[in-house]
Write an enzyme that holds these catalytic residues in place. Structure first.
Site, mmCIF file in Angstrom:
data_model
loop_
_atom_site.group_PDB
_atom_site.id
_atom_site.type_symbol
_atom_site.label_atom_id
_atom_site.label_comp_id
_atom_site.label_asym_id
_atom_site.label_seq_id
_atom_site.Cartn_x
_atom_site.Cartn_y
_atom_site.Cartn_z
ATOM 1 N N ALA A 112 0.863 -1.229 0.024
ATOM 2 C CA ALA A 112 -0.031 0.058 -0.088
ATOM 3 C C ALA A 112 0.844 1.289 0.009
ATOM 4 C CB ALA A 112 -0.923 -0.013 1.262
ATOM 5 N N TYR A 113 1.816 1.265 0.694
ATOM 6 C CA TYR A 113 2.968 2.341 0.936
ATOM 7 C C TYR A 113 3.620 2.467 -0.684
ATOM 8 C CZ TYR A 113 7.311 4.519 1.568
ATOM 9 O OH TYR A 113 8.379 5.486 1.698
ATOM 10 N N LEU A 114 3.967 1.578 -1.282
ATOM 11 C CA LEU A 114 4.504 1.731 -2.586
ATOM 12 C C LEU A 114 3.425 2.106 -3.460
ATOM 13 C CD1 LEU A 114 7.019 -1.484 -2.695
ATOM 14 C CD2 LEU A 114 7.748 0.907 -2.207
#
Length: 219
Positions: free
Chosen positions: A129-131
């Site tokens: 989700a961060y990437l």
């Protein structure tokens, strides 16, 4: 030069603010928590309490007016959940870009991440989700013709003392880099308008930072 830095209390942002203040520039740091204002003043920056997860474009633009550059160095942090990857790492970056356009601030730097990709399939759900959020933010920034943007994608961040020597290129391969050197590269990029339109990866290396940035601008 006056630079507005989103995520003004972050570890990279505080280092950047100290470097800018040391050379006589003006730095304004956007922070969520007013209790952090003293740390920014100690770093030589002007603190402005403004939550990018709830602020309007006009509220942010009012701080940006008259600035020479904007730097997005905010992040939800490793302990945050998936939802805040979207609201901070993606949406807050887009908000700052919208506000920069509204305020007429063309120079825009964004601290992203190596491997950022809106379509990332990384196995771990939270890091994926961060990437994805970072990748979507990068895509949104790169689509803006009204901004002279540069996307900086550091490798794994460390708290080791900076060496002043890096590898900076569209693709560097995996590696780590001290936060000190990330901040120093940001300062050099602010002074290198010819890096506008570049997406650059950053890891520790053998090239002096100013030389690495000059090479990136020429390439």
């Amino acid at each position: 030069m006056r630079t507005v830095i989103a995520g003004g209390h972050g570890q990279i942002a505080l280092r950047l603010e100290r470097l800018l203040a040391a050379r006589g520039d003006s730095a304004t740091g956007l922070i969520r928590n007013p209790d952090q204002a003293g740390d920014l003043r100690a770093a030589g920056a002007e603190p402005v309490a403004l939550d990018l997860e709830s602020a309007t474009v006009e509220q942010v633009a009012s701080v940006l007016r008259g600035a020479d550059a904007a730097v997005f160095a905010a992040g939800a942090g490793p302990g945050s959940g998936i939802a805040r990857k979207t609201t901070v790492d993606r949406d807050a970056a887009v908000l700052l870009a919208d506000a920069a356009e509204s305020a007429g601030v063309r120079r825009f730097l964004i601290v992203s991440s190596m491997g950022a990709d809106a379509d990332s399939t990384y196995p771990d759900e939270t890091f994926r989700a961060y990437l994805q959020a970072k990748g979507a933010a990068d895509d949104a920034i790169r689509a803006r013709s009204a901004l002279d943007w540069t996307v900086l994608r550091p490798g794994s961040l460390t708290d080791e003392p900076g060496t002043g020597r890096v590898r900076l290129a569209p693709a560097t391969g995996r590696g780590s880099v001290p936060r000190d050197d990330v901040a120093a590269v940001l300062v050099a990029l602010l002074d290198a308008p010819r890096t506008a339109g570049a997406t650059l990866e950053l890891v520790s290396g053998d090239t002096a930072i100013d030389d690495a940035v000059r090479s990136a601008a020429a390439g």
